[in-house]
Design an enzyme around this catalytic site. Sequence first.
Site, PDB file in Angstrom:
ATOM      1  N   GLU A   1      -0.627  -8.432   5.077  1.00 17.08           N
ATOM      2  CA  GLU A   1      -0.278  -8.661   6.481  1.00 17.08           C
ATOM      3  C   GLU A   1      -1.514  -8.817   7.365  1.00 17.08           C
ATOM      4  O   GLU A   1      -1.401  -9.284   8.495  1.00 17.08           O
ATOM      5  CB  GLU A   1       0.620  -7.542   7.012  1.00 17.08           C
ATOM      6  CG  GLU A   1      -0.046  -6.205   7.226  1.00 17.08           C
ATOM      7  CD  GLU A   1      -0.213  -5.349   5.983  1.00 17.08           C
ATOM      8  OE1 GLU A   1      -0.645  -4.189   6.122  1.00 17.08           O
ATOM      9  OE2 GLU A   1       0.065  -5.830   4.852  1.00 17.08           O
TER      10      GLU A   1
ATOM     11  N   HIS B   1      -3.131  -5.145   1.512  1.00 10.81           N
ATOM     12  CA  HIS B   1      -2.475  -5.403   2.799  1.00 10.81           C
ATOM     13  C   HIS B   1      -2.423  -6.905   3.102  1.00 10.81           C
ATOM     14  O   HIS B   1      -3.278  -7.414   3.839  1.00 10.81           O
ATOM     15  CB  HIS B   1      -3.231  -4.686   3.918  1.00 10.81           C
ATOM     16  CG  HIS B   1      -3.140  -3.207   3.868  1.00 10.81           C
ATOM     17  ND1 HIS B   1      -2.212  -2.500   4.587  1.00 10.81           N
ATOM     18  CD2 HIS B   1      -3.865  -2.303   3.174  1.00 10.81           C
ATOM     19  CE1 HIS B   1      -2.367  -1.206   4.350  1.00 10.81           C
ATOM     20  NE2 HIS B   1      -3.355  -1.060   3.493  1.00 10.81           N
TER      21      HIS B   1
ATOM     22  N   CYS C   1       0.834  -1.203   0.000  1.00  5.86           N
ATOM     23  CA  CYS C   1       0.000   0.000   0.000  1.00  5.86           C
ATOM     24  C   CYS C   1       0.876   1.263   0.000  1.00  5.86           C
ATOM     25  O   CYS C   1       1.450   1.601  -1.028  1.00  5.86           O
ATOM     26  CB  CYS C   1      -1.000  -0.039   1.146  1.00  5.86           C
ATOM     27  SG  CYS C   1      -2.372   1.116   0.932  1.00  5.86           S
TER      28      CYS C   1
END
Length: 190
Positions: free
Chosen positions: A174, A172, A79
């Site tokens: 993660e 994202h 991002c």
Amino acid sequence: MPSIGVFALQGDVREHVQTLTALGADAFTVRRPEELARCDALVLPGGESTTMAKLARTFELLDPLRERVRAGMPTFGTCAGMILLADRILDGAVGQETIGGLDVTVRRNAFGRQVDSFESDLEVKGLDASVHAVFIRAPWVEQVGPEVEVLAEAEGHPVAVRQGHLLATSFHPEVDGDGRIHRLFLAQVS
């Protein structure tokens, strides 16, 4: 396993450290040039790209980051991290700096504002099943250079790209608990 630093002046730091550690990497936070010097590779997390660049300049990390990326350190940007790796930005703040190295033009907040955030399942080149991608005020890639490989698209725009030692996603990875995108990065590092 390699030592993977996570740029930790702002953004989704903890989530990246947890994901990398779960995959067996020696993951740690990077806030100073001496911590950057320990890195075999680096993750630039999601966050606010203008703030991250300003803080990197304030903490005397911006130029060392540029040097390490230019020298071939494997780097993964998610991002805002994608924006920081981009050579060119559309809709950036006046005077916004990047680390650069990735031959792409990125449009900041291309998918819209915070309220326009969304989730989508994406086919990612090199993975056998789709990835659940979370887009939060995400950029997209407007143009790619000749050495850039597009790994995934959303709404007709590249959202995951790779160029040599650099990997970047608009979304994202993660936050989804999957770990496969991070595994792709670790394979690049190895």
